[in-house]
Scaffold this active site. Sequence first.
Site, PDB file in Angstrom:
ATOM      1  N   ASP A  14       0.251   0.260  29.344  1.00  0.00           N
ATOM      2  CA  ASP A  14      -0.591   0.745  28.242  1.00  0.00           C
ATOM      3  C   ASP A  14      -0.018   0.442  26.857  1.00  0.00           C
ATOM      4  O   ASP A  14      -0.241   1.184  25.893  1.00  0.00           O
ATOM      5  CB  ASP A  14      -0.846   2.264  28.382  1.00  0.00           C
ATOM      6  CG  ASP A  14      -1.400   2.604  29.745  1.00  0.00           C
ATOM      7  OD1 ASP A  14      -2.149   1.780  30.294  1.00  0.00           O
ATOM      8  OD2 ASP A  14      -1.076   3.683  30.269  1.00  0.00           O
ATOM      9  N   LYS A  17      -1.725  -4.396  25.853  1.00  0.00           N
ATOM     10  CA  LYS A  17      -1.813  -5.794  26.333  1.00  0.00           C
ATOM     11  C   LYS A  17      -3.214  -6.348  26.166  1.00  0.00           C
ATOM     12  O   LYS A  17      -3.418  -7.476  25.722  1.00  0.00           O
ATOM     13  CB  LYS A  17      -1.394  -5.869  27.822  1.00  0.00           C
ATOM     14  CG  LYS A  17       0.036  -5.439  28.077  1.00  0.00           C
ATOM     15  CD  LYS A  17       0.373  -5.417  29.543  1.00  0.00           C
ATOM     16  CE  LYS A  17      -0.318  -4.327  30.336  1.00  0.00           C
ATOM     17  NZ  LYS A  17       0.105  -2.951  30.008  1.00  0.00           N
ATOM     18  N   GLY A  41      -5.718  -0.830  33.266  1.00  0.00           N
ATOM     19  CA  GLY A  41      -6.835  -0.472  32.383  1.00  0.00           C
ATOM     20  C   GLY A  41      -6.523  -1.058  31.028  1.00  0.00           C
ATOM     21  O   GLY A  41      -5.670  -0.546  30.314  1.00  0.00           O
ATOM     22  N   HIS A  42      -7.154  -2.161  30.702  1.00  0.00           N
ATOM     23  CA  HIS A  42      -6.865  -2.878  29.457  1.00  0.00           C
ATOM     24  C   HIS A  42      -8.040  -2.709  28.502  1.00  0.00           C
ATOM     25  O   HIS A  42      -9.163  -3.118  28.812  1.00  0.00           O
ATOM     26  CB  HIS A  42      -6.590  -4.366  29.750  1.00  0.00           C
ATOM     27  CG  HIS A  42      -5.358  -4.575  30.578  1.00  0.00           C
ATOM     28  ND1 HIS A  42      -4.900  -5.809  30.967  1.00  0.00           N
ATOM     29  CD2 HIS A  42      -4.459  -3.677  31.087  1.00  0.00           C
ATOM     30  CE1 HIS A  42      -3.793  -5.666  31.665  1.00  0.00           C
ATOM     31  NE2 HIS A  42      -3.507  -4.389  31.770  1.00  0.00           N
ATOM     32  N   GLN A 222       0.402  -3.557  33.983  1.00  0.00           N
ATOM     33  CA  GLN A 222       1.462  -2.545  34.029  1.00  0.00           C
ATOM     34  C   GLN A 222       2.554  -2.916  33.006  1.00  0.00           C
ATOM     35  O   GLN A 222       2.246  -3.571  32.023  1.00  0.00           O
ATOM     36  CB  GLN A 222       2.043  -2.397  35.451  1.00  0.00           C
ATOM     37  CG  GLN A 222       1.092  -1.757  36.458  1.00  0.00           C
ATOM     38  CD  GLN A 222      -0.009  -2.667  36.953  1.00  0.00           C
ATOM     39  OE1 GLN A 222       0.245  -3.749  37.460  1.00  0.00           O
ATOM     40  NE2 GLN A 222      -1.240  -2.233  36.829  1.00  0.00           N
TER      41      GLN A 222
END
Length: 407
Positions: A14, A17, A41-42, A222
């Site tokens: 988080d 990225k 989750g981007h 990650q």
Amino acid sequence: MSNNTLILGLQWGDEGKGKIVDALAETAEAVCRFQGGHNAGHTLKVDGVQKVLHLVPSGILHPSVHCVLGNGIVLSLSALAKEIKELQESEINFKDRFYVSEDCALILPTHIAIDKVRDKSEGIGTTGRGIGPAYEDKIARRAVRFGDLKDPQKLEVKLSKLVNYHNQILENLYGAQPIKYEDVLEELTGNIDLYNKYNCKTQDLLKLWIKQGKKILFEGAQGSMLDIDHGSYPYVTSSSTTAGGLSSGLGVGPRYLDSIIGITKAYTTRVGEGPFATELFDSNAEQLAKVGHEFGATTGRPRRCGWLDLKALETIVFINSVSNLCLTKLDVLDSFEEIKVCIDYDDTQQPIYKTFSGWKQDTSKARSFEDLPKAAQDYILFIEETLECKIGIVSVGPSRDQTIYRD
Ligand code: GDP
Ligand code: IMO
Ligand code: MG
């Protein structure tokens, strides 16, 4: 930006990225993911609209950028189908520019069930997406892979054996409900469309593109401190999130990389359980969480917050051979009186901090290093001096344009 660039999170995920990959994809021809799955989750924010991507690479909003899921990905077909559908509903086109490796190990509904029931006793705080169990089967050489969808008869033989094994774990080890084989088969055959449209020998494609000199971004998921080998084991994810994961996860040798951008927030967060030396439990933690909107993009869980840990980052920069740093969420520190950074640990492994006075000014509109307050510049310069690595990009907000390029 040089031709082939790897972009990695250096902390516990988080770091921003998605935002940075989307911003850099403006001048790229392809964006490829090489590890993890829909545990990621981007978040991308363009023209005020926010999108969270879990599997689809963060280049997809640029209509001419090709997007690849490499062999190192663990793939949930239902998660991918849902994500593609949602993106197509907002007019994003996948035709002739989205490719999925035939060698991806599939995440089955039984993997998800095992992950959830097992984490109740193991307490890692996983995302419950079946990541660990799917990688286990891959390493144990019994995974069903994306390319197996080609031959329905062989698929059934392989799948029935695997689902039977999973159901024994669920029932006998955890006293949990088994999952019907027919339901698992339906998840695969019901998504055969994905195979027909996107199945690809992605390693061949990457070889071709690199020979053609295409400009490629490799998007990590990650963060390095969640790496299966180098992270805070066992409180990690099940893939190689550090630079080493790229070569195995896409079949691109290390010499084809021109630069490695390591992303760190201006502070630290962590979702899930595990050690966190600089974690805060006071009003500063609340302020970081509130101003930084620190809630997981995948599970919605509150993220734990703390100061930046330069001692840990120093090793992480080495492991990844980071060539350029990117510092995100600097703006979140705008309202702090004092800001601390960990520069070492004492004999009892407690952090030793250096304290900076806050700048107490809005940085979100800064577009050059010179636009930043002096105290913010000092903070940045101290980080790059300590890590002996240039901070080439500073992010001061979630939008594409809230980015300072120093090179
Ligand atoms: P990722 O998993 O590394 O892509 O990061 P996430 O998307 O899970 O979390 C980063 C969050 O911070 C998202 O909500 C982004 O929109 C947001 N974000 C990214 N960069 C910045 C920044 O520089 N400032 C602020 N305030 N928010 C940012
Ligand atoms: P992005 O790509 C933050 C964490 C989970 C848990 C541990 C293991 O958005 O940065 P897993 O489901 O992978 O077996 O969970 O890893 N985790 C993440 N934390 N960002 C992520 O992805 C994460 N993906 C997994 O919270 O602690
Ligand atoms: Mg995330």
